[in-house]
Design a protein around this motif. Structure first.
Motif, mmCIF file in Angstrom:
data_model
loop_
_atom_site.group_PDB
_atom_site.id
_atom_site.type_symbol
_atom_site.label_atom_id
_atom_site.label_comp_id
_atom_site.label_asym_id
_atom_site.label_seq_id
_atom_site.Cartn_x
_atom_site.Cartn_y
_atom_site.Cartn_z
ATOM 1 N N GLY A 81 109.780 2.911 86.124
ATOM 2 C CA GLY A 81 109.063 1.751 86.632
ATOM 3 C C GLY A 81 108.774 0.725 85.563
ATOM 4 N N VAL A 82 108.454 1.195 84.351
ATOM 5 C CA VAL A 82 107.988 0.290 83.311
ATOM 6 C C VAL A 82 109.081 -0.703 82.931
ATOM 7 N N MET A 83 110.354 -0.282 83.090
ATOM 8 C CA MET A 83 111.462 -1.175 82.741
ATOM 9 C C MET A 83 111.522 -2.383 83.680
ATOM 10 N N GLN A 84 110.985 -2.205 84.897
ATOM 11 C CA GLN A 84 111.092 -3.280 85.882
ATOM 12 C C GLN A 84 109.999 -4.331 85.726
ATOM 13 N N VAL A 85 108.864 -3.881 85.168
ATOM 14 C CA VAL A 85 107.688 -4.741 85.239
ATOM 15 C C VAL A 85 107.722 -5.849 84.194
ATOM 16 N N GLY A 130 117.129 -9.523 90.983
ATOM 17 C CA GLY A 130 115.862 -10.166 90.690
ATOM 18 C C GLY A 130 114.849 -10.002 91.800
ATOM 19 N N GLY A 131 113.854 -10.866 91.761
ATOM 20 C CA GLY A 131 112.785 -10.757 92.749
ATOM 21 C C GLY A 131 111.704 -9.822 92.255
ATOM 22 N N GLY A 132 110.583 -9.848 92.961
ATOM 23 C CA GLY A 132 109.451 -9.027 92.530
ATOM 24 C C GLY A 132 108.668 -8.529 93.713
ATOM 25 N N ILE A 133 107.441 -8.143 93.442
ATOM 26 C CA ILE A 133 106.655 -7.500 94.482
ATOM 27 C C ILE A 133 105.337 -8.234 94.733
ATOM 28 N N ALA A 134 105.328 -9.547 94.484
ATOM 29 C CA ALA A 134 104.079 -10.300 94.623
ATOM 30 C C ALA A 134 103.496 -10.131 96.029
ATOM 31 N N ASN A 135 104.352 -10.135 97.050
ATOM 32 C CA ASN A 135 103.844 -10.029 98.420
ATOM 33 C C ASN A 135 103.139 -8.700 98.661
ATOM 34 N N ALA A 136 103.719 -7.614 98.106
ATOM 35 C CA ALA A 136 103.107 -6.300 98.305
ATOM 36 C C ALA A 136 101.821 -6.161 97.503
ATOM 37 N N LEU A 137 101.830 -6.734 96.309
ATOM 38 C CA LEU A 137 100.655 -6.663 95.439
ATOM 39 C C LEU A 137 99.470 -7.364 96.095
ATOM 40 N N VAL A 138 99.712 -8.622 96.521
ATOM 41 C CA VAL A 138 98.653 -9.383 97.187
ATOM 42 C C VAL A 138 98.227 -8.670 98.472
ATOM 43 N N GLY A 139 99.219 -8.180 99.231
ATOM 44 C CA GLY A 139 98.930 -7.513 100.496
ATOM 45 C C GLY A 139 98.075 -6.282 100.303
ATOM 46 N N SER A 140 98.466 -5.433 99.341
ATOM 47 C CA SER A 140 97.704 -4.210 99.099
ATOM 48 C C SER A 140 96.268 -4.531 98.720
ATOM 49 N N LEU A 141 96.097 -5.517 97.811
ATOM 50 C CA LEU A 141 94.743 -5.853 97.371
ATOM 51 C C LEU A 141 93.918 -6.384 98.534
ATOM 52 N N TYR A 172 120.489 -0.223 98.751
ATOM 53 C CA TYR A 172 120.784 -1.128 97.640
ATOM 54 C C TYR A 172 120.084 -0.709 96.346
ATOM 55 N N ASP A 173 120.834 -0.732 95.240
ATOM 56 C CA ASP A 173 120.256 -0.337 93.953
ATOM 57 C C ASP A 173 119.156 -1.280 93.497
ATOM 58 N N ASP A 174 119.340 -2.595 93.765
ATOM 59 C CA ASP A 174 118.316 -3.554 93.335
ATOM 60 C C ASP A 174 116.989 -3.267 94.017
ATOM 61 N N GLN A 175 117.079 -2.841 95.289
ATOM 62 C CA GLN A 175 115.853 -2.547 96.009
ATOM 63 C C GLN A 175 115.217 -1.268 95.489
ATOM 64 N N HIS A 176 116.057 -0.310 95.059
ATOM 65 C CA HIS A 176 115.496 0.888 94.428
ATOM 66 C C HIS A 176 114.719 0.504 93.176
ATOM 67 N N ASP A 177 115.285 -0.450 92.399
ATOM 68 C CA ASP A 177 114.585 -0.884 91.186
ATOM 69 C C ASP A 177 113.226 -1.471 91.519
ATOM 70 N N LEU A 178 113.192 -2.301 92.560
ATOM 71 C CA LEU A 178 111.904 -2.865 92.987
ATOM 72 C C LEU A 178 110.939 -1.742 93.348
ATOM 73 N N SER A 205 106.256 1.588 92.416
ATOM 74 C CA SER A 205 105.675 2.918 92.235
ATOM 75 C C SER A 205 104.848 2.963 90.960
ATOM 76 N N PHE A 206 105.411 2.353 89.896
ATOM 77 C CA PHE A 206 104.698 2.347 88.619
ATOM 78 C C PHE A 206 103.356 1.629 88.750
ATOM 79 N N ILE A 207 103.373 0.456 89.384
ATOM 80 C CA ILE A 207 102.134 -0.316 89.537
ATOM 81 C C ILE A 207 101.109 0.474 90.361
ATOM 82 N N LEU A 208 101.600 1.057 91.477
ATOM 83 C CA LEU A 208 100.704 1.820 92.345
ATOM 84 C C LEU A 208 100.116 3.019 91.597
ATOM 85 N N LEU A 209 100.994 3.706 90.835
ATOM 86 C CA LEU A 209 100.563 4.865 90.060
ATOM 87 C C LEU A 209 99.472 4.469 89.066
#
Lengths: 280, 305
Positions: free
Chosen positions: A41-45, A61-72, A244-250, A255-259
């Motif tokens: 996970g740390v490699m992605q962040v 590319g791309g990130g997880i801003a939507n999930a981060l904001v949503g979870s919070l 998709y591998d890119d989606q696995h990376d996301l 997972s790292f952020i959640l952990l």
């Protein structure tokens, strides 16, 4: 006689080594699992990862801003509902231990704790999603119900540990009951109650099953709580099972952020309980 | 301040007192209503299925939404198999941790380290375990399956059980540790004074004394395993067909009650299908709640003595 003692001692030592072996042999691989997730996970962040929404399928590319904001947002709304209700119910349970209502509510707290999270998802689906549609609010209600038992039990247990003389002293000075509770009892048990709250947040922030039928998920960054919303665990679920591998990376990054969220919340709880020497 | 004003003040305080007391009652009553609401909702929504499929639903072997045939048997079997296998795998490890932390090494840096690690492991969300297992554990299981000559799916009851075991070990271990620490020391000292070795004390004093508590711990872990959804959904392989040999049932893909709800709830397009899924939820609700309540009752009885 001597030989018997020898055999018994050997048995004892063998048993001890066996126990130590079993205890540590299971812990080591689990630490390796944690390290593996962190490493992946740390490699992605990076900043881009935290501030962008996921790229379309197959694109890099791309990130997880939507999930981060949503979870919070979802967890924040759950806390707004669950914390006051939980604390007040916990106060009632600790203050009136003999009453019928306390008995049945206590029983219901135990039942709620045992309800599988997926069942909670179904029920909230019929309560809120069916009449009003998928929304972040429905997700937070499902999670709030899952927070309640933990907040109630920790409040109840903390307050039961306080010496009764505290309350008696305040009451004998003529302080009204609600002020005794809110200004004396609750502040004294504050650390215990707070750690229960943080622990309950740590528990629900990773819950996926109830969100499948409530908050659903969304590819857009949104703060509209009456619409579908993405969350970290839901994003991990959908992207982990995608081809998709890119989606696995996301998903690894998420997972790292959640952990990290979960681990930090747990460590904070530990520090609080240790500093105030409260046992949950 | 004249006397009247003071009386007014205390009057308003008394009003607040009543309001506060009522608020406490309402909040506790909400918990009661919630549970009643959950129960009623599940019954009402699964009523069409209960009425038209009857009790035979529970042992119906075919789950075929296309032809409107619903039997819960494949999922009951899947749930029981994964949960019990996970329990059997986890028991030796969680007891070992509990005995080590409770009796051999209750204090000190090594036990602190072990205890904190176990707590961290317990905190990891199940979806993350599922994700990890899908990419790391499944290929390993696949190799194992080729060696023992079953179809190398990788996903299935066995893989799901392994991950479930990981999730219940910390829970059972923490519970067991606190139970073993509660054994009164005069009992142990008595045994040591008679010349018993450590092993004999554990075998003939500690284990019998904690027996009912440890049993309750098993029940509570079982309750967890039965309702666990996400890791199992990712790893179970999702097939509602029953395999023919036990080897295939155990190593091949399957489904549990929780995983089939997670997978099919959103696509249940007609009333009976949806209702049959909710009936699964109802069964799951009953079973987990009853197991949990029995476990909790035993624990509270035990700690009160």
């Amino acid at each position: 006689m001597d030989a018997r003692i020898g055999i018994r001692n050997t048995k004892s030592i063998l048993f001890k080594s066996f126990i130590i072996f079993l205890a540590f042999v299971v812990t080591l691989p689990l630490i390796i699992v944690l390290l593996y997730i962190i490493k992946q996970g740390v490699m992605q962040v990076n900043w881009h990862f935290l501030t962008h929404v996921p790229a379309p399928e197959g694109e890099k590319g791309g990130g997880i801003a939507n999930a981060l904001v949503g979870s919070l947002l979802i967890v924040g709304m759950s806390s707004l509902v669950a914390i006051p209700v939980g604390i007040l119910a916990g106060i009632y349970l600790s203050e009136n231990p003999g009453t019928k209502l306390a008995y049945y509510s206590g029983l219901c707290v135990d039942i709620l704790q045992g309800v599988p999270s997926i069942v909670m998802g179904i029920v909230v689906y019929f309560w809120i999603v069916k009449p009003f549609g998928f929304s972040a609010i429905s997700g937070s209600i499902a999670l709030a119900i899952m927070m309640l038992p933990i907040v109630i039990r920790s409040t109840e247990q903390t307050l039961l540990l306080l010496p009764p003389s505290l309350k008696e002293a305040a009451l004998s000075l003529g302080v009204p009951y609600h002020r005794v509770i809110l200004k004396v009892i609750v502040p004294c048990g504050f650390a215990g109650i707070l750690s229960g709250i943080i622990l309950s947040i740590a528990r629900i922030i990773g819950e996926t099953a109830p969100l499948l039928f409530t908050a659903l998920g969304s590819n857009y960054l949104t703060t509209n709580v009456t619409g579908a919303m993405e969350s970290l665990p839901h994003l991990i679920f959908t992207y982990a099972t995608s081809p998709y591998d890119d989606q696995h990376d996301l998903a690894w990054g998420a997972s790292f952020i959640l952990l990290m969220f979960v681990l930090i919340l747990n460590i904070v709880t530990k520090l609080i309980t240790r500093k105030w020497k409260i046992q949950l | 301040m004249d006397k009247n004003k003071r009386l007014d003040l205390s009057y308003s305080q008394m009003k607040w007192e009543t309001v506060f007391k009522r608020l406490l009652i309402v909040m506790s009553a909400i918990i009661l209503l919630l549970v009643v609401g959950v129960f009623i909702t599940l019954i009402v929504e699964s009523w069409p299925s209960i009425k038209s499929l009857g009790i035979g639903y529970l042992w119906g072997k075919v789950w075929d939404p296309v032809n409107n045939i619903y039997g819960a048997y494949p999922f009951l079997i899947g749930t029981l198999l994964t949960s019990f296998t996970a329990l059997i795998i986890s028991i030796p490890f969680s007891y070992a941790i509990a005995i080590y932390l409770g009796e051999y090494n209750p204090k000190g840096w090594l036990s602190d380290l072990l205890k904190n690690t176990i707590e961290l492991i317990a905190a990891v969300p199940s979806i993350i375990y599922g994700f990890w297992a899908l990419f790391v554990l499944v290929p390993v299981v696949r190799q194992l399956e080729t060696k023992i000559h079953v179809a190398p799916y990788g996903v299935g009851v066995f893989t799901a059980s392994l991950v479930l075991a990981v999730m219940i070990i910390p829970y059972a271990a923490a519970l067991g540790t606190s139970l073993i620490r509660m054994v009164p020391s005069p009992l142990k000292e008595g045994a040591y004074a008679l010349g018993a070795t450590r092993f004999e004390v554990i075998r003939s004093v500690i284990l019998p004394y904690t027996r009912s508590g440890l049993f309750a711990g098993i029940l509570l872990s079982l309750g967890r395993a039965l309702g666990e959804t996400m890791a199992v959904t990712v790893l179970i392989g999702n097939t509602s067909a029953i395999a023919h040999t036990f080897k295939d049932i155990f190593f091949g893909p399957g489904n549990t009650m929780a995983s089939v709800i997670a997978n099919e709830f959103a696509e249940a397009d007609h009333a009976l299908y949806l209702s049959a899924l909710i009936e699964l939820g109802l069964v799951l609700f009953f079973v987990t709640v009853i197991i949990n309540l029995i476990g909790k009752r035993i624990i509270t009885k035990y700690t009160n003595n």
